[in-house]
Scaffold this motif. Structure first.
Motif, PDB file in Angstrom:
ATOM      1  N   ILE A  29      -1.325  -8.312   4.435  1.00 32.85           N
ATOM      2  CA  ILE A  29      -0.194  -8.634   3.562  1.00 32.85           C
ATOM      3  C   ILE A  29      -0.098  -7.609   2.436  1.00 32.85           C
ATOM      4  N   ALA A  30      -1.236  -7.299   1.832  1.00 30.14           N
ATOM      5  CA  ALA A  30      -1.243  -6.306   0.752  1.00 30.14           C
ATOM      6  C   ALA A  30      -0.821  -4.933   1.266  1.00 30.14           C
ATOM      7  N   ALA A  31      -1.229  -4.580   2.476  1.00 29.25           N
ATOM      8  CA  ALA A  31      -0.839  -3.284   3.043  1.00 29.25           C
ATOM      9  C   ALA A  31       0.671  -3.222   3.266  1.00 29.25           C
ATOM     10  N   TYR A  32       1.248  -4.308   3.770  1.00 31.18           N
ATOM     11  CA  TYR A  32       2.701  -4.349   3.955  1.00 31.18           C
ATOM     12  C   TYR A  32       3.428  -4.215   2.618  1.00 31.18           C
ATOM     13  N   ILE A  33       2.947  -4.918   1.616  1.00 30.46           N
ATOM     14  CA  ILE A  33       3.572  -4.830   0.291  1.00 30.46           C
ATOM     15  C   ILE A  33       3.468  -3.414  -0.249  1.00 30.46           C
ATOM     16  N   TYR A  34       2.275  -2.817  -0.120  1.00 33.78           N
ATOM     17  CA  TYR A  34       2.088  -1.447  -0.602  1.00 33.78           C
ATOM     18  C   TYR A  34       3.020  -0.476   0.118  1.00 33.78           C
ATOM     19  N   GLY A  48       5.871  -1.083   1.587  1.00 33.13           N
ATOM     20  CA  GLY A  48       7.249  -1.314   1.170  1.00 33.13           C
ATOM     21  C   GLY A  48       7.538  -0.759  -0.209  1.00 33.13           C
ATOM     22  N   VAL A  49       6.623  -0.992  -1.142  1.00 27.26           N
ATOM     23  CA  VAL A  49       6.802  -0.476  -2.503  1.00 27.26           C
ATOM     24  C   VAL A  49       6.742   1.044  -2.508  1.00 27.26           C
ATOM     25  N   ASN A  50       5.828   1.602  -1.745  1.00 30.53           N
ATOM     26  CA  ASN A  50       5.651   3.057  -1.720  1.00 30.53           C
ATOM     27  C   ASN A  50       6.879   3.768  -1.144  1.00 30.53           C
ATOM     28  N   LYS A  51       7.547   3.147  -0.175  1.00 29.92           N
ATOM     29  CA  LYS A  51       8.749   3.757   0.400  1.00 29.92           C
ATOM     30  C   LYS A  51       9.897   3.783  -0.601  1.00 29.92           C
ATOM     31  N   ALA A  86       5.465   3.841  -8.214  1.00 32.14           N
ATOM     32  CA  ALA A  86       4.875   2.503  -8.243  1.00 32.14           C
ATOM     33  C   ALA A  86       3.820   2.367  -7.149  1.00 32.14           C
ATOM     34  N   GLY A  87       4.067   2.982  -6.005  1.00 33.45           N
ATOM     35  CA  GLY A  87       3.074   2.983  -4.937  1.00 33.45           C
ATOM     36  C   GLY A  87       1.800   3.688  -5.356  1.00 33.45           C
ATOM     37  N   GLN A  88       1.951   4.793  -6.071  1.00 30.34           N
ATOM     38  CA  GLN A  88       0.777   5.505  -6.567  1.00 30.34           C
ATOM     39  C   GLN A  88       0.029   4.647  -7.590  1.00 30.34           C
ATOM     40  N   ALA A  90      -4.517   1.335  -9.013  1.00 28.48           N
ATOM     41  CA  ALA A  90      -4.992   0.038  -9.484  1.00 28.48           C
ATOM     42  C   ALA A  90      -6.013  -0.563  -8.521  1.00 28.48           C
ATOM     43  N   ALA A  91      -5.830  -0.308  -7.240  1.00 29.81           N
ATOM     44  CA  ALA A  91      -6.762  -0.836  -6.246  1.00 29.81           C
ATOM     45  C   ALA A  91      -8.127  -0.166  -6.337  1.00 29.81           C
ATOM     46  N   GLN A  92      -8.177   1.014  -6.937  1.00 29.84           N
ATOM     47  CA  GLN A  92      -9.437   1.747  -7.043  1.00 29.84           C
ATOM     48  C   GLN A  92     -10.203   1.476  -8.331  1.00 29.84           C
ATOM     49  N   THR A  93      -9.656   0.656  -9.213  1.00 29.73           N
ATOM     50  CA  THR A  93     -10.337   0.381 -10.480  1.00 29.73           C
ATOM     51  C   THR A  93     -11.613  -0.412 -10.220  1.00 29.73           C
ATOM     52  N   PRO A  94     -12.607  -0.248 -11.075  1.00 33.18           N
ATOM     53  CA  PRO A  94     -13.873  -0.959 -10.867  1.00 33.18           C
ATOM     54  C   PRO A  94     -13.723  -2.483 -10.849  1.00 33.18           C
TER      55      PRO A  94
END
Length: 106
Positions: free
Chosen positions: A42-47, A49-52, A57-59, A64-68
């Protein structure tokens, strides 16, 4: 307002990995302990869609996903769901054994 949006986005991406994991195995297979595949997908689909639509915002989502905090939370959830999955597998095996010995008489 921006912080709450960032938090929501971070939570959405908390469990994101790759989409091909969904089709790799059935959730109900014996060796399947990765219960986070569905939220990851689900998160991959959202990412995607947002990235396209909004590459910046995709970046931001990817960063944000890489934050500790996000990575630590995701790792904690993976460990705990793995423990729960192992316990559920043991219970299922005990129920099968009980069924075979008491009910079917094997």
């Amino acid at each position: 307002m921006l912080q709450s949006r960032a938090l929501v986005i971070a939570l959405i991406l908390l469990l994101s990995t790759t989409l091909p994991e969904v089709h790799s195995k059935s959730i109900f297979e014996k060796d399947r302990r990765d219960w986070l595949v569905i939220p990851d997908t689900i998160a991959a689909y959202i990412y995607e869609g947002v990235n396209k639509v909004f590459p910046k915002a995709g970046q931001f989502l990817a960063d944000a996903a890489q934050t500790p905090l996000v990575a630590g939370t995701r790792n904690f959830l993976i460990k705990e769901t793995t423990k729960i999955s192992i316990l559920v597998e043991h219970v299922i095996e005990k129920i099968k054994n009980l069924w075979n010995t008491r009910v079917l008489g094997y």
